[in-house]
Design an enzyme around this catalytic site. Structure first.
Site, mmCIF file in Angstrom:
data_model
loop_
_atom_site.group_PDB
_atom_site.id
_atom_site.type_symbol
_atom_site.label_atom_id
_atom_site.label_comp_id
_atom_site.label_asym_id
_atom_site.label_seq_id
_atom_site.Cartn_x
_atom_site.Cartn_y
_atom_site.Cartn_z
ATOM 1 N N HIS A 133 0.875 -1.170 0.000
ATOM 2 C CA HIS A 133 0.000 0.000 0.000
ATOM 3 C C HIS A 133 0.913 1.222 0.000
ATOM 4 C CE1 HIS A 133 -3.048 2.891 1.082
ATOM 5 N NE2 HIS A 133 -3.985 1.952 1.020
ATOM 6 N N ARG A 190 -6.237 9.616 -1.306
ATOM 7 C CA ARG A 190 -5.779 9.972 -2.649
ATOM 8 C C ARG A 190 -6.954 10.069 -3.615
ATOM 9 N NH1 ARG A 190 -2.997 6.035 -4.825
ATOM 10 N NH2 ARG A 190 -3.274 4.515 -3.163
#
Length: 586
Positions: free
Chosen positions: A242, A264
């Site tokens: 990640h 994001r």
């Protein structure tokens, strides 16, 4: 050494693990099996209080809004997995996610966030062409697992809590699974549980890396057991990093924990040590590229020493408005505040962190394995994600295939006769294996684990080379040898956590070796597997997946061609005229 006593226990359906896959399997098995069927859940910790599903933050992918379709979700999954997924598994995942999320709401009792018109809210996740991630704030896993726990605890399911599975024991002729050897952690005694069907849903947990998201008790035990049982494991080189693991220094275990994908997706920006936005240097999608691409972009900045105080990069959210960030990502804001960062108004240091394992046991779309009586679901199963998992597909995969496993096991036992007798020599060998450290001179097990984490991060991590991986294989072997010579005090085995630390590291060493061997075999770069010496992805039409088996103590890795059963590279199943993406440019 005198023969060690083993408690014998029988059930009909045995489920290893109490995450989303395990608990859904129990509920579905109760619905499909005959009324007199005994269903047992065995879990290393406590039901509803351990495992990775509880840690899910972002959400659950399901094609229900914004013009989204199952076909689009499927194509995103195949493209995200770089054409390596088992397409039949990926299709079933996307199709059944729609069914399962309704079940979660209407039968399990989950409350997900909604729009003002009452429809489910879908947040944006990177690497997808539609906003399809259903969620409960940024703490979705807690909502799902708490409601599942309530349902399971209210039903006639036998619960073996704090029972660690350590070995799959076949029948004498090796044709089927007889049962599972466990350690009752509360007493330190061995217990062998026979069952007609066994679901392995122990979860992944690539905690053999310096930076990792799962809790330290997640140590790939299921895959280590499957390996020793001779089962085929696919895509073992595919470890997902990640991109945004919290980087708060070596003094805190908060380092490595995830700051979720939705940051994001909502417009969060990644800045290097000079506070320059850099992701568009690596991909036209910037921060909304897939996890593998963003992780490599961050790692590249780290290699260039364009880093923050602790050696990572920054994530910035303040430009979106601090109040909005606090409202939409309250869990993340609190997590960062606990480590001294202001996510809403400042900068937070992040680093790629080992998060999810795309590889696993080879299964069919009904979760069956080549060993009669053994089923695998969730992160222990390979195939659905190929070389890269889309954010939001993980908990969907666990709950979809957990339910499938429960349905199939409940129906299969109708055709099964008596419980199977175990191969006693295998049972004795598994007991002896677990007792290896008892009585030997004690050593520092945690030091060995830290050395393993350094070796895998440096040599078999985000960016790989043949030279580095060979060095990593040697380092892992040296650590494994030291572990075998290391002892544990054995005066009291009840909650002997040092003994379980030893068992944890042994599982991690076994699986680390397979990861490196499979990665060495794949001489191209796909998804989470990136080789600096073989940077090209290779011909998509001749895509293959790796299959690893243990034979006579050695790891054998072969290749098998991907079956394009639904769609071929360069093609799509989306209707003519469908837009490439439904996501507005940001």
């Amino acid at each position: 050494m005198s023969k060690i006593a083993i408690d014998r226990h029988d059930t009909d359906i045995l489920i290893l693990g109490s995450g989303g896959a395990g608990m859904f399997a129990a509920l579905h098995a109760l619905q499909t099996a005959p009324a007199s069927t005994k269903v047992t859940i065995a879990v290393k910790g406590l039901i509803g209080k351990c495992g990775c599903t509880r840690m899910v933050q972002g959400g659950y992918n399901v094609a229900l809004g914004h013009g989204d379709t199952v076909e689009r979700h499927f194509m995103d999954t195949i493209n995200g997995g770089k054409w390596l997924p088992n397409q039949d598994m990926a299709w079933r995942l996307c199709e059944q996610a729609v069914v399962r999320v309704r079940e979660l709401e209407n039968e399990i009792g989950c409350f997900f966030d909604r729009n003002s018109d009452g429809t489910l809210h879908h947040k944006a996740f990177a690497g997808q062409t539609a906003d399809r991630t259903v969620h409960k704030g940024d703490l979705t896993g807690i909502e799902i697992i708490n409601r599942l726990m309530e349902q399971v605890l209210s039903r006639p399911v036998e619960k073996l809590q704090e029972h660690r599975a350590i070995g799959l024991v076949p029948t004498r002729d090796g044709s089927a699974l007889a049962g599972v050897l466990m350690i009752d952690m509360r007493t330190g005694k061995f217990r062998f549980v026979r069952a007609k069907t066994v679901l392995m849903a122990t979860g992944g947990g690539p905690t053999m890396y310096k930076y990792h998201t799962p809790s330290g008790d997640k140590t790939m035990d299921g895959l280590a057991m499957a390996l020793r049982a001779g089962l085929p494991l696919r895509d073992m080189e595919m470890v997902q990093f990640h991109p945004t693991g919290l980087l708060a220094g070596d003094h805190t275990k908060m380092t490595g924990t995830v700051l979720e994908e939705g940051l994001r997706g909502a417009g969060g920006q990644l800045l290097n040590g000079a506070e320059r936005r850099f992701m568009f240097d690596y991909d036209d999608r910037g921060e909304r590229a897939t996890r593998d691409v963003v992780s490599r972009g961050i790692y590249a900045e780290m290699q260039k020493s364009n880093t923050t105080t602790n050696g990572g990069v920054y994530i910035k959210m303040s430009h979106l408005g601090p109040e909005m960030v606090r409202q939409k990502f309250s869990g993340m804001v609190k997590r960062c505040a606990d480590s001294g960062f202001d996510l809403a108004g400042g900068l937070v240091e992040v680093v790629p962190t080992a998060h999810y394992f795309m590889g696993g046991v080879v299964v069919d779309t009904d979760t069956r394995t080549e060993m009669e009586g053994l089923y695998v679901a969730g992160e222990d199963a390979g195939g659905a994600h190929g070389s890269n998992r889309l954010g939001g597909n993980g908990v969907a995969n666990s709950t979809v295939y957990g339910g499938v496993a429960g349905d199939v096991m409940g129906m299969d036992i109708r055709k099964m006769g008596a419980l199977r007798d175990p191969d006693e020599s295998v049972l004795d060998a598994e007991v002896a294996r677990a007792c290896q450290p008892l009585g030997q001179k004690p050593a520092n097990i945690q030091d060995l684990r830290h050395r393993l984490q350094e070796a895998m991060w440096e040599d078999v991590g985000v960016i790989r080379t043949s030279r580095g991986m060979r060095r990593g294989i040697n380092r892992v072997a040296e650590i494994a040898d030291e572990l075998m010579a290391s002892g544990v005090a054995s005066t009291n085995l009840a909650f002997n956590l040092t003994w379980h630390d030893w068992l944890n590291v042994r599982s991690l060493c076994d699986v680390s070796d397979v990861i490196a061997e499979a990665a060495l075999t794949r001489e191209n770069s796909r998804g989470a597997h990136y080789r600096e010496d073989f940077p090209e992805q290779g011909d998509l039409d001749s895509s293959y997946f790796t299959v690893a088996r243990q034979r006579d103590g050695e790891i054998d890795v072969s290749r098998e061609p991907v079956q394009f059963s639904i769609v071929r590279p360069g093609e799509t199943i989306l209707p003519v005229g469908e837009p490439e993406t439904l996501v507005e440019a940001s």
